[in-house]
Design an enzyme around this catalytic site. Structure first.
Site, PDB file in Angstrom:
ATOM      1  CB  VAL A  63       4.172  -7.545 -12.596  1.00 32.05           C
ATOM      2  CG1 VAL A  63       5.677  -7.883 -12.703  1.00 32.05           C
ATOM      3  CG2 VAL A  63       3.728  -6.918 -12.444  1.00 32.05           C
ATOM      4  CE1 TYR A 155       2.117   2.720  -4.584  1.00 34.34           C
ATOM      5  CE2 TYR A 155       2.036   4.358  -2.682  1.00 34.34           C
ATOM      6  CZ  TYR A 155       3.586   3.775  -3.202  1.00 34.34           C
ATOM      7  OH  TYR A 155       4.252   3.166  -3.023  1.00 34.34           O
ATOM      8  N   GLY A 186       9.178   5.469   2.845  1.00 34.00           N
ATOM      9  CA  GLY A 186       8.908   7.250   3.139  1.00 34.00           C
ATOM     10  C   GLY A 186       9.534   7.546   1.593  1.00 34.00           C
TER      11      GLY A 186
END
Ligand code: NDP
Ligand code: 8X3
Length: 254
Positions: A63, A155, A186
């Site tokens: 991607v 991140y 989570g």
């Protein structure tokens, strides 16, 4: 309800993406499975065709390559182009280093995959949804979009971007009938931490030591729940955590 719907899942070769493939196959959907590891998605597609009698299409896709994404979507054969559900799942973390010490290559991989890759795929797929006045974009975000932890700098930044992009897309698609959802999990035990720690399986295993993390199937069930609401119902964001996790900082290890 979803029978014969065309579902594109990016990052379908493991973890949450693979689990989504299994659950959408059970519903009788036609699946476009995309990832870099072609051997994996071919095996998953073959298993799902045999088990559920569904149609599958596998696409070897990174991607991060805008050209590859645009070509893959533009060249979808026959009715495959009429994608009903896009699960923007491909993503990864790399490293947990302090910003002033971390590897720039790791940042580039995260931003190129989690942010730019998601944008390229959305830009290629969503216009068709708008034309057809139906469709559903489901982005896999993270609680890291809401909370930043030490070493999570880039991140967490990439997932905060996913959250903002999802909100923006929802606004841009107002009036088109196209639905938008971000699912923000989570801790989920997948290959995620092994990838984060560059293949260090022992360090990855420590992430989930003495606690019960979510499974990929837990998340796929929520993706399916979002996808199966009536056409006038949208779930802009769903946060899901293990019972053993209260925040990115608070994990109960019994
Ligand atoms: P996995 O590592 O098990 O799966 C990641 C998937 O992303 C793989 O199928 C991988 O396929 C694909 N992928 C990675 N880079 C690319 C790329 N450049 N092009 C195409 N596909 C790519 O991890 P998860 O299932 O846990 O991760 C899925 C999503 O969930 C990610 O967006 C992650 O950030 C998010 N998430 C994960 C959480 C967790 O705790 N596990 C919690 C919150 C969110 P391949 O290598 O074959 O290309
Ligand atoms: C993955 C969850 O807490 O490791 O997005 O960032 S976390």
């Amino acid at each position: 309800m979803l029978t014969n719907s065309i579902v594109l899942i990016t990052g379908a070769s493991s973890g949450i993406g693979e689990a989504c493939a299994h659950l959408f196959a059970r519903e009788g959907c036609a699946l476009i499975l995309a990832a870099r590891r072609m051997d994996r998605i071919s095996a998953i597609a073959s298993e799902l065709r045999t088990a559920h009698g569904i149609r599958t299409l596998t696409i070897e896709l990174d991607v991060r390559s805008r050209n590859a994404v645009e070509a893959a979507i533009a060249n979808l054969p026959g009715d495959w182009a009429s994608i009903d559900i896009l699960v923007n799942n491909a993503g990864l973390s790399r490293g947990l280093g302090k910003l002033h010490e971390a590897q720039v290559e790791d940042w580039e991989e995260m931003i190129d995959t989690n942010v730019k890759g998601l944008l390229y795929v959305s830009r290629a797929v969503v216009p068709g949804m708008v034309e057809r006045h139906r469709g559903h974009v489901i982005n896999i975000s993270s609680i890291a979009a809401h909370q930043t932890y030490p070493g999570g700098n880039v991140y967490c930044g990439s997932k905060a971007a996913v959250r903002a992009i999802t909100e923006g897309l929802k606004m841009d698609l107002l009036g088109t009938g196209v639905r938008v959802c971000a699912i923000a999990p989570g801790m989920v035990e997948t290959e995620f931490s092994v990838v984060r720690f560059h293949g260090d399986e022992q360090r990855a295993a420590k992430t989930y030591e003495n606690m019960k993390p979510l499974t990929a199937t837990d998340i796929a069930e929520i993706v399916l729940f979002a996808a199966t609401r009536p056409a006038h119902v949208d779930l802009p964001e769903i946060i899901v955590m293990p019972v053993d996790q209260a925040s990115v900082y608070h994990v109960h290890r019994g």
